[in-house]
Design an enzyme around this catalytic site. Structure first.
Site, PDB file in Angstrom:
ATOM      1  N   GLY A  76      10.026 -19.460 -13.804  1.00 24.10           N
ATOM      2  CA  GLY A  76       9.994 -19.626 -15.303  1.00 24.10           C
ATOM      3  C   GLY A  76      11.194 -19.218 -15.839  1.00 24.10           C
ATOM      4  N   ASP A  87       9.652  -3.986  -8.270  1.00 25.68           N
ATOM      5  CA  ASP A  87       8.429  -3.733  -9.242  1.00 25.68           C
ATOM      6  C   ASP A  87       9.080  -3.165 -10.546  1.00 25.68           C
ATOM      7  OD1 ASP A  87       6.381  -3.145 -10.833  1.00 25.68           O
ATOM      8  OD2 ASP A  87       5.091  -2.576  -9.313  1.00 25.68           O
ATOM      9  N   TYR A 145      -0.547  -8.037 -24.565  1.00 22.72           N
ATOM     10  CA  TYR A 145       0.494  -8.950 -24.574  1.00 22.72           C
ATOM     11  C   TYR A 145       1.373  -8.827 -26.004  1.00 22.72           C
ATOM     12  CZ  TYR A 145       3.607 -12.862 -23.239  1.00 22.72           C
ATOM     13  OH  TYR A 145       4.682 -13.705 -22.957  1.00 22.72           O
ATOM     14  N   LYS A 164       5.173  -7.174 -26.670  1.00 23.52           N
ATOM     15  CA  LYS A 164       6.137  -8.074 -27.027  1.00 23.52           C
ATOM     16  C   LYS A 164       6.605  -7.563 -28.385  1.00 23.52           C
ATOM     17  CE  LYS A 164       6.299 -10.743 -23.424  1.00 23.52           C
ATOM     18  NZ  LYS A 164       7.793 -10.695 -22.593  1.00 23.52           N
TER      19      LYS A 164
END
Length: 262
Positions: free
Chosen positions: A18, A67, A161, A165
Site C-alpha cells: 500500500g 508490530d 479509525y 486519524k
C-alpha cells in the site's frame, strides 16, 4: 547523479504494501536508504522484490519486522536501525488498519483498542524512538499518514479509525509546536480513498470501477517523496489529497444531477 535524499535514512512502517511500500519506493528512488517494517516478515521480503521491480535501486531497501503496537519492540528495532545505519532522518508512520466490524452498533472494546493501538499509539512509539537522534542532529522529518477521515469526518470509516486519524493530525501539530525550534518538522498526510489492500477490510468492498477512480498507491508515493524532499527550512504541516471523484462528497449529493450548461 545523486538523489536529493542521498545519504539520508528513512524508516517506513506499514511498508509491506500500500501507501507505505509506495513511499519506500519513491524515497529509495530519491537516494535514501530505506528500512521497511511490518508484522509479516515474508510479506516484507516480497515487498522488497516488488519495490525493486518498481524501480527502487537494488539493495536500497531492507526490512525489520515489527508490530508497532509493541513499544518495547519499537525501541529495539529503532535502536537496531540506528546502530546499523547511524541515524533515522525520515520517519513515515504508515502502519494502519481497520476492521469490517467498525460501527458503534457492532464493534467492541478489543477492536477499538487494536485500531487505536496500531494507528495512533504505534505512530507515537516510533516517533518517540527516533526524535532524540533527530534533535541531536538538528534536522528530521516525520510523515504521519493520517486520513481524509481525520480531516473531514464521515460515516464510512467508523469511530475507532476516525478518532485515531484525527488524533494523528493533533499529534503532528503538537510535534511541530514543540520541535520546530530544534529544526524538526512533521506532516499530517491526509489522503482520501486510495486503492490499497486495506479496502478488503471494508464491510462492503468498492467495485473495480470505484477503485479506478480512487487515488492510486503511486500517487501517495510521489506525495511522500515531495514532502521529504522539501528544503530543510520548509514544513508541510498538513497535506490533504483526494480523488477528484470523492465518494465522501458524492454520497451526500442527489443521485441524479444535471450537468451545467456549456
Amino acid at each position: 547523479m545523486s538523489g536529493v535524499l542521498e545519504g539520508q535514512v528513512a524508516w517506513v512502517t506499514g511498508g509491506g504494501s500500500g501507501i507505505g511500500l509506495a513511499g519506500a519506493v519513491d524515497l529509495a528512488k530519491a537516494g535514501a536508504r530505506v528500512v521497511i517494517s511490518g508484522r509479516d516478515a515474508a510479506k516484507l521480503d516480497a515487498a522488497i522484490a516488488e519495490a525493486e521491480s518498481r524501480g527502487a535501486p537494488a539493495g536500497s531497501i531492507t526490512a525489520r519486522p515489527l508490530d508497532v503496537a509493541d513499544a518495547k519492540a519499537v525501541n529495539a528495532v529503532a535502536a537496531a536501525i540506528q546502530a546499523e545505519l547511524g541515524r533515522v532522518d525520515i520517519l513515515v508512520n504508515s502502519a494502519g488498519l481497520n476492521y469490517p466490524k467498525r460501527y458503534w452498533c457492532d464493534t467492541d472494546a478489543e477492536t477499538f483498542a487494536d485500531v487505536v493501538g496500531i494507528n495512533l499509539n504505534g505512530a507515537t512509539y516510533c516517533t518517540l524512538a527516533v526524535v532524540m537522534g533527530m534533535r541531536a542532529r538538528g534536522q528530521g522529518t516525520v510523515i504521519n499518514v493520517a486520513s481524509f477521515a481525520g480531516f473531514h469526518y464521515e460515516y464510512m470509516t467508523g469511530p475507532a479509525y476516525t478518532a485515531s486519524k484525527a488524533a494523528m493530525m493533533a499529534l503532528t501539530h503538537s510535534f511541530n509546536i514543540e520541535e520546530c525550534v530544534n529544526g524538526l518538522r512533521a506532516t499530517s498526510l491526509c489522503p482520501g480513498e486510495v486503492a490499497t489492500p486495506i479496502l478488503k477490510k471494508r464491510p462492503v468492498q468498492p467495485t473495480e470501477a470505484d477503485k479506478a477512480r480512487m487515488l492510486q498507491e503511486a500517487d501517495l508515493g510521489r506525495t511522500i517523496r515531495f514532502i521529504a524532499e522539501a528544503p530543510a527550512h520548509v514544513c508541510v504541516n498538513e497535506l490533504v489529497i483526494s480523488p477528484v471523484w470523492n465518494r465522501t462528497y458524492v454520497q451526500d449529493q442527489p443521485l441524479v444531477r444535471k450537468k451545467p450548461a456549456a
